[in-house]
Write a protein that holds these residues in place. Sequence first.
Motif, mmCIF file in Angstrom:
data_model
loop_
_atom_site.group_PDB
_atom_site.id
_atom_site.type_symbol
_atom_site.label_atom_id
_atom_site.label_comp_id
_atom_site.label_asym_id
_atom_site.label_seq_id
_atom_site.Cartn_x
_atom_site.Cartn_y
_atom_site.Cartn_z
ATOM 1 N N ALA A 73 -8.059 -1.818 56.816
ATOM 2 C CA ALA A 73 -9.141 -3.183 57.165
ATOM 3 C C ALA A 73 -8.367 -4.270 57.222
ATOM 4 O O ALA A 73 -9.043 -5.130 57.678
ATOM 5 N N SER A 74 -7.078 -4.388 56.886
ATOM 6 C CA SER A 74 -6.481 -6.018 56.692
ATOM 7 C C SER A 74 -5.123 -5.653 56.972
ATOM 8 O O SER A 74 -4.111 -5.832 56.177
ATOM 9 N N PRO A 75 -4.790 -5.467 58.205
ATOM 10 C CA PRO A 75 -3.185 -5.086 58.806
ATOM 11 C C PRO A 75 -2.393 -6.194 58.497
ATOM 12 O O PRO A 75 -1.166 -5.798 58.259
ATOM 13 N N SER A 76 -2.859 -7.434 58.061
ATOM 14 C CA SER A 76 -1.979 -8.483 57.790
ATOM 15 C C SER A 76 -1.312 -8.600 56.150
ATOM 16 O O SER A 76 -0.179 -8.867 56.020
ATOM 17 N N ARG A 77 -2.218 -7.686 55.610
ATOM 18 C CA ARG A 77 -1.817 -7.488 54.157
ATOM 19 C C ARG A 77 -1.036 -6.406 53.822
ATOM 20 O O ARG A 77 -0.729 -5.511 54.692
ATOM 21 N N PRO A 78 0.128 -6.504 52.798
ATOM 22 C CA PRO A 78 0.863 -5.292 52.496
ATOM 23 C C PRO A 78 0.261 -4.222 52.157
ATOM 24 O O PRO A 78 -0.782 -4.109 51.432
ATOM 25 N N GLY A 79 0.661 -2.900 52.523
ATOM 26 C CA GLY A 79 -0.174 -1.846 52.202
ATOM 27 C C GLY A 79 -1.351 -1.465 53.222
ATOM 28 O O GLY A 79 -1.397 -2.314 54.036
ATOM 29 N N VAL A 80 -1.854 -0.369 52.836
ATOM 30 C CA VAL A 80 -2.988 0.090 53.806
ATOM 31 C C VAL A 80 -4.368 -0.256 53.047
ATOM 32 O O VAL A 80 -4.518 0.252 51.939
ATOM 33 N N GLN A 81 -5.357 -1.051 53.854
ATOM 34 C CA GLN A 81 -6.439 -1.432 53.011
ATOM 35 C C GLN A 81 -7.526 -0.551 53.415
ATOM 36 O O GLN A 81 -8.111 -0.666 54.718
#
Length: 167
Positions: free
Chosen positions: A88-96
């Motif tokens: 849901a938020s590719p710019s954040r680390p990990g997979v949301q």
Amino acid sequence: MSNPLDLTGLYPPFAETIKNIQVEALKINAYVFDGFRSYSDQQALYIKGRSFINGAWVVTNPRLVVTKAIPGKSAHNYGVAVDWVFDASPSRPGVQWSWDDKYPWGTIGSIAMSHGLEWAGNWVTFKEFPHIQNLYGYTVKELYPILTDNSKGLSEIWKMFDKKLGL
Ligand SMILES: [Zn+2]
């Protein structure tokens, strides 16, 4: 299994196919989140939304039901199915993790089918948009007695898949 890209326990040729599909799926920020499930994993999923009443599991909360497959009746139990999730938020680390309808589930299906896999988004009853599988020409009904035969089990079934692939 809960870490993206963890393909542990999958039938090796199937895992190879999934690695190739993952390369394409990364372009739309989709990741494998579930693959091989043991009997106890499957049972833990099956009882979600169900209660044990008069000797049988009965659906008591349909919203919580995630599978209709008892242990041994899901392609996941044979190491030949994976489920997908979108980030849901590719710019954040990990997979949301998100399973929102807004994501292009049909693209996952198209990629899977282009690799010869079956997409559960096409199933008539109980569509499962995140689920793809390959039973290599067999049905779960055919494989179940072999899986549950103590003298045979999963290794026997994987040998049958090998034969279908000419390995
Ligand atoms: Zn699945």
